[in-house]
Design an enzyme around this catalytic site. Structure first.
Site, mmCIF file in Angstrom:
data_model
loop_
_atom_site.group_PDB
_atom_site.id
_atom_site.type_symbol
_atom_site.label_atom_id
_atom_site.label_comp_id
_atom_site.label_asym_id
_atom_site.label_seq_id
_atom_site.Cartn_x
_atom_site.Cartn_y
_atom_site.Cartn_z
ATOM 1 N N CYS A 1 -5.222 11.959 12.382
ATOM 2 C CA CYS A 1 -6.008 10.736 12.480
ATOM 3 C C CYS A 1 -5.849 10.244 13.910
ATOM 4 O O CYS A 1 -5.234 10.894 14.745
ATOM 5 C CB CYS A 1 -5.515 9.719 11.470
ATOM 6 S SG CYS A 1 -3.856 9.198 11.822
ATOM 7 N N ARG B 1 -0.476 14.262 12.990
ATOM 8 C CA ARG B 1 0.005 14.127 11.605
ATOM 9 C C ARG B 1 0.229 15.513 10.959
ATOM 10 O O ARG B 1 -0.382 15.869 9.982
ATOM 11 C CB ARG B 1 -0.958 13.298 10.763
ATOM 12 C CG ARG B 1 -1.412 11.987 11.355
ATOM 13 C CD ARG B 1 -0.336 10.952 11.551
ATOM 14 N NE ARG B 1 0.219 10.423 10.336
ATOM 15 C CZ ARG B 1 -0.290 9.385 9.658
ATOM 16 N NH1 ARG B 1 -1.394 8.834 10.063
ATOM 17 N NH2 ARG B 1 0.302 8.936 8.562
ATOM 18 N N ASP C 1 4.395 0.627 12.247
ATOM 19 C CA ASP C 1 3.172 0.020 11.700
ATOM 20 C C ASP C 1 2.967 -1.411 12.176
ATOM 21 O O ASP C 1 1.882 -1.963 12.006
ATOM 22 C CB ASP C 1 3.195 0.056 10.170
ATOM 23 C CG ASP C 1 3.086 1.483 9.660
ATOM 24 O OD1 ASP C 1 3.310 1.707 8.457
ATOM 25 O OD2 ASP C 1 2.798 2.374 10.471
ATOM 26 N N ARG D 1 -5.035 10.146 4.299
ATOM 27 C CA ARG D 1 -3.931 11.080 4.522
ATOM 28 C C ARG D 1 -2.952 11.075 3.372
ATOM 29 O O ARG D 1 -2.325 12.066 3.079
ATOM 30 C CB ARG D 1 -3.207 10.668 5.811
ATOM 31 C CG ARG D 1 -3.761 11.315 7.020
ATOM 32 C CD ARG D 1 -2.716 11.467 8.059
ATOM 33 N NE ARG D 1 -1.414 11.779 7.538
ATOM 34 C CZ ARG D 1 -0.928 12.998 7.415
ATOM 35 N NH1 ARG D 1 -1.685 14.030 7.693
ATOM 36 N NH2 ARG D 1 0.291 13.219 6.984
ATOM 37 N N LYS E 1 0.864 -1.215 0.000
ATOM 38 C CA LYS E 1 0.000 0.000 0.000
ATOM 39 C C LYS E 1 0.885 1.244 0.000
ATOM 40 O O LYS E 1 0.671 2.157 -0.817
ATOM 41 C CB LYS E 1 -0.870 0.010 1.257
ATOM 42 C CG LYS E 1 -1.508 1.349 1.589
ATOM 43 C CD LYS E 1 -2.424 1.310 2.790
ATOM 44 C CE LYS E 1 -1.746 1.663 4.066
ATOM 45 N NZ LYS E 1 -1.530 3.095 4.344
ATOM 46 N N ASN E 2 1.905 1.256 0.859
ATOM 47 C CA ASN E 2 2.688 2.484 1.056
ATOM 48 C C ASN E 2 3.736 2.722 -0.015
ATOM 49 O O ASN E 2 4.392 3.761 -0.006
ATOM 50 C CB ASN E 2 3.310 2.493 2.458
ATOM 51 C CG ASN E 2 2.239 2.632 3.520
ATOM 52 O OD1 ASN E 2 1.078 2.916 3.209
ATOM 53 N ND2 ASN E 2 2.603 2.394 4.766
ATOM 54 N N ILE F 1 1.946 18.720 8.882
ATOM 55 C CA ILE F 1 2.636 18.719 7.577
ATOM 56 C C ILE F 1 3.652 19.864 7.512
ATOM 57 O O ILE F 1 4.023 20.318 6.428
ATOM 58 C CB ILE F 1 1.639 18.802 6.398
ATOM 59 C CG1 ILE F 1 0.763 20.047 6.482
ATOM 60 C CG2 ILE F 1 0.793 17.542 6.296
ATOM 61 C CD1 ILE F 1 -0.050 20.276 5.196
ATOM 62 N N ASP F 2 4.141 20.292 8.685
ATOM 63 C CA ASP F 2 5.114 21.399 8.726
ATOM 64 C C ASP F 2 6.396 21.078 7.949
ATOM 65 O O ASP F 2 6.958 21.948 7.271
ATOM 66 C CB ASP F 2 5.448 21.757 10.176
ATOM 67 C CG ASP F 2 5.942 20.550 10.960
ATOM 68 O OD1 ASP F 2 5.283 19.487 10.888
ATOM 69 O OD2 ASP F 2 7.000 20.643 11.595
ATOM 70 N N ARG G 1 -8.656 -0.693 4.452
ATOM 71 C CA ARG G 1 -7.856 0.379 3.827
ATOM 72 C C ARG G 1 -6.503 -0.164 3.376
ATOM 73 O O ARG G 1 -5.927 0.312 2.409
ATOM 74 C CB ARG G 1 -7.620 1.518 4.825
ATOM 75 C CG ARG G 1 -8.807 2.426 5.095
ATOM 76 C CD ARG G 1 -8.376 3.634 5.894
ATOM 77 N NE ARG G 1 -7.172 4.188 5.312
ATOM 78 C CZ ARG G 1 -6.241 4.837 6.014
ATOM 79 N NH1 ARG G 1 -6.380 5.013 7.310
ATOM 80 N NH2 ARG G 1 -5.161 5.325 5.437
HETATM 81 C C1 EPZ Z 1 4.026 7.028 6.315
HETATM 82 O O1 EPZ Z 1 3.189 8.023 6.856
HETATM 83 C C2 EPZ Z 1 3.166 5.771 6.223
HETATM 84 N N1 EPZ Z 1 2.025 6.013 5.350
HETATM 85 C C3 EPZ Z 1 2.675 5.374 7.620
HETATM 86 O O2 EPZ Z 1 1.932 4.151 7.494
HETATM 87 C C4 EPZ Z 1 3.899 5.117 8.506
HETATM 88 O O3 EPZ Z 1 3.472 4.806 9.811
HETATM 89 C C5 EPZ Z 1 4.775 6.386 8.533
HETATM 90 O O4 EPZ Z 1 5.142 6.760 7.183
HETATM 91 C C6 EPZ Z 1 6.041 6.183 9.351
HETATM 92 O O5 EPZ Z 1 6.768 5.123 8.830
HETATM 93 C C7 EPZ Z 1 2.191 5.965 4.006
HETATM 94 O O6 EPZ Z 1 3.289 5.765 3.502
HETATM 95 C C8 EPZ Z 1 0.958 6.168 3.167
HETATM 96 P P1 EPZ Z 1 5.889 10.404 8.503
HETATM 97 P P2 EPZ Z 1 3.684 9.579 6.895
HETATM 98 O O7 EPZ Z 1 5.784 11.709 7.804
HETATM 99 O O8 EPZ Z 1 4.510 9.878 5.716
HETATM 100 C C9 EPZ Z 1 5.936 13.520 12.076
HETATM 101 C C10 EPZ Z 1 0.065 2.737 7.739
HETATM 102 O O9 EPZ Z 1 -0.449 2.187 8.727
HETATM 103 N N2 EPZ Z 1 5.788 14.562 11.050
HETATM 104 O O10 EPZ Z 1 7.081 9.535 8.267
HETATM 105 O O11 EPZ Z 1 2.493 10.418 7.164
HETATM 106 C C11 EPZ Z 1 4.662 12.693 12.205
HETATM 107 O O12 EPZ Z 1 3.746 13.329 13.068
HETATM 108 C C12 EPZ Z 1 0.529 4.186 7.847
HETATM 109 O O13 EPZ Z 1 0.240 2.190 6.619
HETATM 110 C C13 EPZ Z 1 5.884 15.898 11.426
HETATM 111 O O14 EPZ Z 1 6.087 16.211 12.604
HETATM 112 O O15 EPZ Z 1 4.592 9.530 8.208
HETATM 113 C C14 EPZ Z 1 5.183 11.407 12.771
HETATM 114 O O16 EPZ Z 1 5.330 11.558 14.184
HETATM 115 C C15 EPZ Z 1 0.275 4.773 9.226
HETATM 116 N N3 EPZ Z 1 5.737 16.855 10.471
HETATM 117 C C16 EPZ Z 1 6.579 11.259 12.155
HETATM 118 O O17 EPZ Z 1 6.922 12.569 11.651
HETATM 119 C C17 EPZ Z 1 5.522 16.540 9.145
HETATM 120 O O18 EPZ Z 1 5.425 17.464 8.310
HETATM 121 C C18 EPZ Z 1 6.640 10.263 10.995
HETATM 122 O O19 EPZ Z 1 5.680 10.668 10.061
HETATM 123 C C19 EPZ Z 1 5.429 15.183 8.785
HETATM 124 C C20 EPZ Z 1 5.574 14.203 9.746
#
Ligand code: EPZ
Length: 418
Positions: free
Chosen positions: A117, A122, A306, A93, A23-24, A124-125, A399
């Site tokens: 969520c 989550r 995950d 997302r 999926k990812n 997006i900064d 999902r």
């Molecule tokens: C991806 O989400 C995956 N989703 C998530 O899988 C996975 O848990 C995550 O990466 C971490 O490995 C997809 O690929 C579709 P991140 P993503 O940005 O990109 C913080 C599943 O179950 N952060 O790596 O959204 C954030 O809050 C899903 O398949 C900021 O602070 O994750 C988190 O604590 C769940 N600011 C950490 O970074 C930002 O702008 C990691 O988030 C972005 C993220």
């Protein structure tokens, strides 16, 4: 409407399963396809609702979609809209991954700030700050974010956190940005590597994928390709943990042992036998397993967040005490109340740490999925609980898992989807 799994617990698992495509990996690859005004074939996409949602979003942007038996054809020649459907983007997302590709193609993009969520805010900064570093103008108007990339330029970006989504968005945007863009502290997940492989096949020049520093040399244009994304390491991990919990012997085909190294290490440590050969993993367990003492999630290649919920379910029925620490998300212990309702002995220390004392067995209950991976974890609890467990809100599990009940039933589980 089908909404719950009715699970009769106590069966061991035997047999073999073929792991679905990731999926990812598939979602950012579908998003990145809009960079080229061309046709694409994505083979063996996972039959999950997040992929269906992404197809709806692409279609609303003007893509022509054809779904065949073992591939999806996406024709982005006449894409004519740069506003992501906000209702659809709320349900998923990963629509945020479209941002980099939309800005690449149209130099403008409008998104509604994607909701958080259950597992965390989550934010997006990191995405927004990175785009600003690349010269993109970002304006907020209510819940809408407006991006203008007319004056964009290459940049040296250092991510505060190795965010998967932010890394992917920067790559999608910078791959046709004249000059050299670098990302330090980039995400190293296999799904990021797969996106880079896909873009390089399209004609991009991206180096260092899988390492902490990624370098992108902008090219003039990209072309459509045929591509098969990698296998889903989280689904493979789910099946391995299910086998550990229930006992039995399962062969996973179309898996990637290297991408589940940490999990395999832990499962061997607690007493499972695991053999790996090319893309096959064979796991056997007598369900007489002992606690691994500590589980700490982290960014790849550390133990994946995950798989934390499924590992927590396993720790509930292991001999001994386990400390589970979730370092990536701030609210990812959502299954704790349901597991306690099923007889687990769990103490939450704080939002990043819990202590589990293994119990002899769990008992059946009616529980509700709170998030995608939490739902899968409760299904695994039902497989081993005495009696008949009902897990509701299965649409969250759909999902990311392609007919999870069919896969588990093919191994000897007893799950009715009703
Ligand atoms: C991806 O989400 C995956 N989703 C998530 O899988 C996975 O848990 C995550 O990466 C971490 O490995 C997809 O690929 C579709 P991140 P993503 O940005 O990109 C913080 C599943 O179950 N952060 O790596 O959204 C954030 O809050 C899903 O398949 C900021 O602070 O994750 C988190 O604590 C769940 N600011 C950490 O970074 C930002 O702008 C990691 O988030 C972005 C993220």
């Amino acid at each position: 409407m089908l909404d719950k799994y009715v699970i009769h617990g106590g069966n061991k698992l035997y047999g073999s399963v073929t792991i679905q495509t990731s999926k990812n990996a598939t979602l950012p690859i579908m998003a990145a396809s809009i960079i080229a005004k061309d046709k694409f074939k994505i083979f063996n996409p996972p039959k999950i609702s997040d992929v269906n949602n992404m197809l709806l979003i692409l279609n609303k942007l003007g893509a022509i979609i054809e779904e065949k038996d073992n591939y999806i054809q996406i024709d982005n020649t006449s894409l004519n809209n740069l506003k992501i459907d906000c209702k659809l983007s709320k349900t998923m997302r990963s629509s945020i991954f479209l941002l980099g590709a939309l800005l690449n193609r149209f130099k403008f993009a409008i998104i509604s700030a994607p909701g958080g969520c259950k597992i965390g805010k989550r934010p997006i900064d990191l995405h927004i700050n990175s785009f600003k570093k690349l010269g993109v103008e970002v304006k907020t108007c209510g819940k809408q974010l407006y991006f203008n990339a007319l004056n964009s330029h290459p940049a040296k970006i250092k991510l505060k956190l190795p965010s998967v989504g932010a890394t992917e968005n920067i790559i999608e945007f910078a791959c046709t940005l004249k000059g050299k863009t670098t990302i330090k502290n980039a995400a190293r997940e296999p799904e990021v590597v797969d996106l880079c492989n896909f873009l390089n096949l399209m004609g991009a020049k991206i180096y260092g994928a899988g390492s902490k520093t990624i370098t992108i040399y902008g090219v003039d244009s990209l072309r459509g390709v045929k591509y098969t994304p990698i296998s889903d390491r989280i689904v493979a991990g789910t099946i391995m943990i299910a086998t550990a919990i229930c006992g039995g012997k399962v062969c996973l085909k179309h898996a990637n042992p290297e991408q589940n190294k940490k999990l395999i290490e832990i499962l061997r440590l607690i007493g499972c036998k695991i053999e790996t050969k090319c893309d096959i993993i064979t796991i056997s367990s007598d369900a007489n397993l002992v606690s691994p003492k500590n589980i700490l999630t982290g960014f790849y290649p550390n133990f994946p967040t995950d798989l934390q919920s499924m590992m927590l379910t396993l720790c509930c029925v292991l001999k001994g005490k386990t400390t589970v620490q979730e370092s990536v998300f701030e609210n990812r212990f959502l299954t704790v109340p349901a597991l306690i309702k099923m007889g687990a002995n769990i103490k939450q220390i704080n939002k990043h740490k819990i202590v589990v004392n293994g119990v002899k067995s769990l008992y059946a209950a009616r529980v509700k999925s709170t998030d995608l991976r939490g739902g899968a974890a409760l299904i695994l609890a039902g497989l081993v609980a005495d009696g008949t467990t009902k897990v509701t809100n299965i649409k969250l599990v759909n999902r990311g898992y392609q007919n999870l009940h069919e896969m588990l039933n093919s191994l000897g589980a007893c799950i009715k989807y009703e």
